[in-house]
Design an enzyme around this catalytic site. Structure first.
Site, PDB file in Angstrom:
ATOM      1  N   ASP A   1       5.447  -9.178 -28.712  1.00 44.09           N
ATOM      2  CA  ASP A   1       4.462  -9.655 -27.738  1.00 44.09           C
ATOM      3  C   ASP A   1       3.982 -11.047 -28.169  1.00 44.09           C
ATOM      4  OD1 ASP A   1       2.142 -10.095 -26.202  1.00 44.09           O
ATOM      5  OD2 ASP A   1       1.765  -7.940 -26.038  1.00 44.09           O
TER       6      ASP A   1
ATOM      7  N   HIS B   1       5.024  -8.752 -23.826  1.00 51.40           N
ATOM      8  CA  HIS B   1       3.733  -8.391 -23.235  1.00 51.40           C
ATOM      9  C   HIS B   1       3.877  -7.539 -21.972  1.00 51.40           C
ATOM     10  CE1 HIS B   1      -0.582  -8.787 -23.291  1.00 51.40           C
ATOM     11  NE2 HIS B   1      -0.608  -9.183 -22.031  1.00 51.40           N
TER      12      HIS B   1
ATOM     13  N   SER C   1      -3.435  -4.914 -20.813  1.00 55.28           N
ATOM     14  CA  SER C   1      -3.797  -6.279 -21.206  1.00 55.28           C
ATOM     15  C   SER C   1      -5.312  -6.507 -21.079  1.00 55.28           C
ATOM     16  CB  SER C   1      -2.969  -7.265 -20.360  1.00 55.28           C
ATOM     17  OG  SER C   1      -3.058  -8.543 -20.888  1.00 55.28           O
TER      18      SER C   1
HETATM   19  C1  MLT Z   1      -4.519 -11.468 -20.559  1.00 54.38           C
HETATM   20  O1  MLT Z   1      -3.767 -12.287 -20.061  1.00 54.38           O
HETATM   21  O2  MLT Z   1      -5.083 -10.623 -19.881  1.00 54.38           O
HETATM   22  C2  MLT Z   1      -4.749 -11.561 -22.010  1.00 54.38           C
HETATM   23  O3  MLT Z   1      -3.613 -11.400 -22.682  1.00 54.38           O
HETATM   24  C3  MLT Z   1      -5.726 -10.603 -22.485  1.00 54.38           C
HETATM   25  C4  MLT Z   1      -7.113 -11.046 -22.193  1.00 54.38           C
HETATM   26  O4  MLT Z   1      -7.348 -12.221 -21.989  1.00 54.38           O
HETATM   27  O5  MLT Z   1      -7.989 -10.174 -22.166  1.00 54.38           O
END
Ligand code: MLT
Length: 202
Positions: free
Chosen positions: A152, A183, A102
């Site tokens: 996702d 996700h 992520s």
């Molecule tokens: C996260 O929650 O980390 C996001 O999906 C990705 C990001 O903000 O880089």
């Protein structure tokens, strides 16, 4: 940057750069690294910014909308940090393979969007397009594994495909692995990443 370095059993094995998701820390991906290459050295890093006390690797304006100036600054900071760690711990700078989830996968992507020699390879779990309208360097065959969930809610499939396309266009060798999931990181993705690593990195 706050980090943990653990030297692997095999001197010539890669150094796995572990980059956590939002709210994680430098130890989060240890179990994954152990599954993917138990002999590798590990450099687990904690993101330098916080959002409601949750560590991240760069700021965002809101969900999915990145603070591009901060992303660029933090990408360079991480790049320099890897160089410093290589001299401090005496590892081969050219053998650093990122494993990111992520937010961590996004900064790993950003490293490759900015530098041709930042990473010897990358495993990107649930990554987004880090930024648009920039010319990528020639990635000259860098192997990249992208795992994504068709469902996702944070990353539309087209965005993952755009990321893969941009990296391929810059001469990275990209493998995509899709699940029906969301996700969350799934075991099947990790198993697939392990197989990919065995053929593409080792
Ligand atoms: C996260 O929650 O980390 C996001 O999906 C990705 C990001 O903000 O880089």
């Amino acid at each position: 940057m706050q980090h943990i370095f653990i030297e692997g059993n095999e001197k010539n094995a890669p150094i796995l750069l572990l980059l956590h998701g939002t709210g994680g820390n430098e130890r989060d991906l240890f179990p994954l690294a152990d599954m993917i290459d138990p002999n590798a050295s590990i450099l687990g890093v904690r993101g330098n910014v916080t959002e409601n006390e949750m560590p991240r690797f760069f700021r965002r304006l809101r969900e999915g909308v990145f603070d591009e100036a901060d992303l660029k600054f933090r990408t360079e900071e991480l790049y320099q940090f890897i160089q410093e760690m290589a001299s401090q711990y005496e590892f081969d700078r050219n053998k650093v393979v990122a494993i990111g989830y992520s937010n961590g996968a996004n900064i790993a992507g950003s490293l490759m969007y900015h530098y041709n020699d930042a990473l010897a390879g990358a495993i990107l779990f649930h990554a987004m397009v880090p930024l648009r309208n920039i010319q990528l360097p020639d990635l000259n065959g860098t192997p990249v594994f992208i795992a994504a969930g068709e469902n996702d809610p944070l990353i539309p499939s087209d965005e993952t495909k755009e990321l893969a396309f941009a990296l391929r266009n810059a001469n990275a060798v990209v493998s995509e692995f899709w699940t029906k999931g969301g996700h969350q990181l799934t075991r099947e993705e990790i198993v697939e990443a392990q197989k990919w690593y065995g053929t593409n990195i080792k």
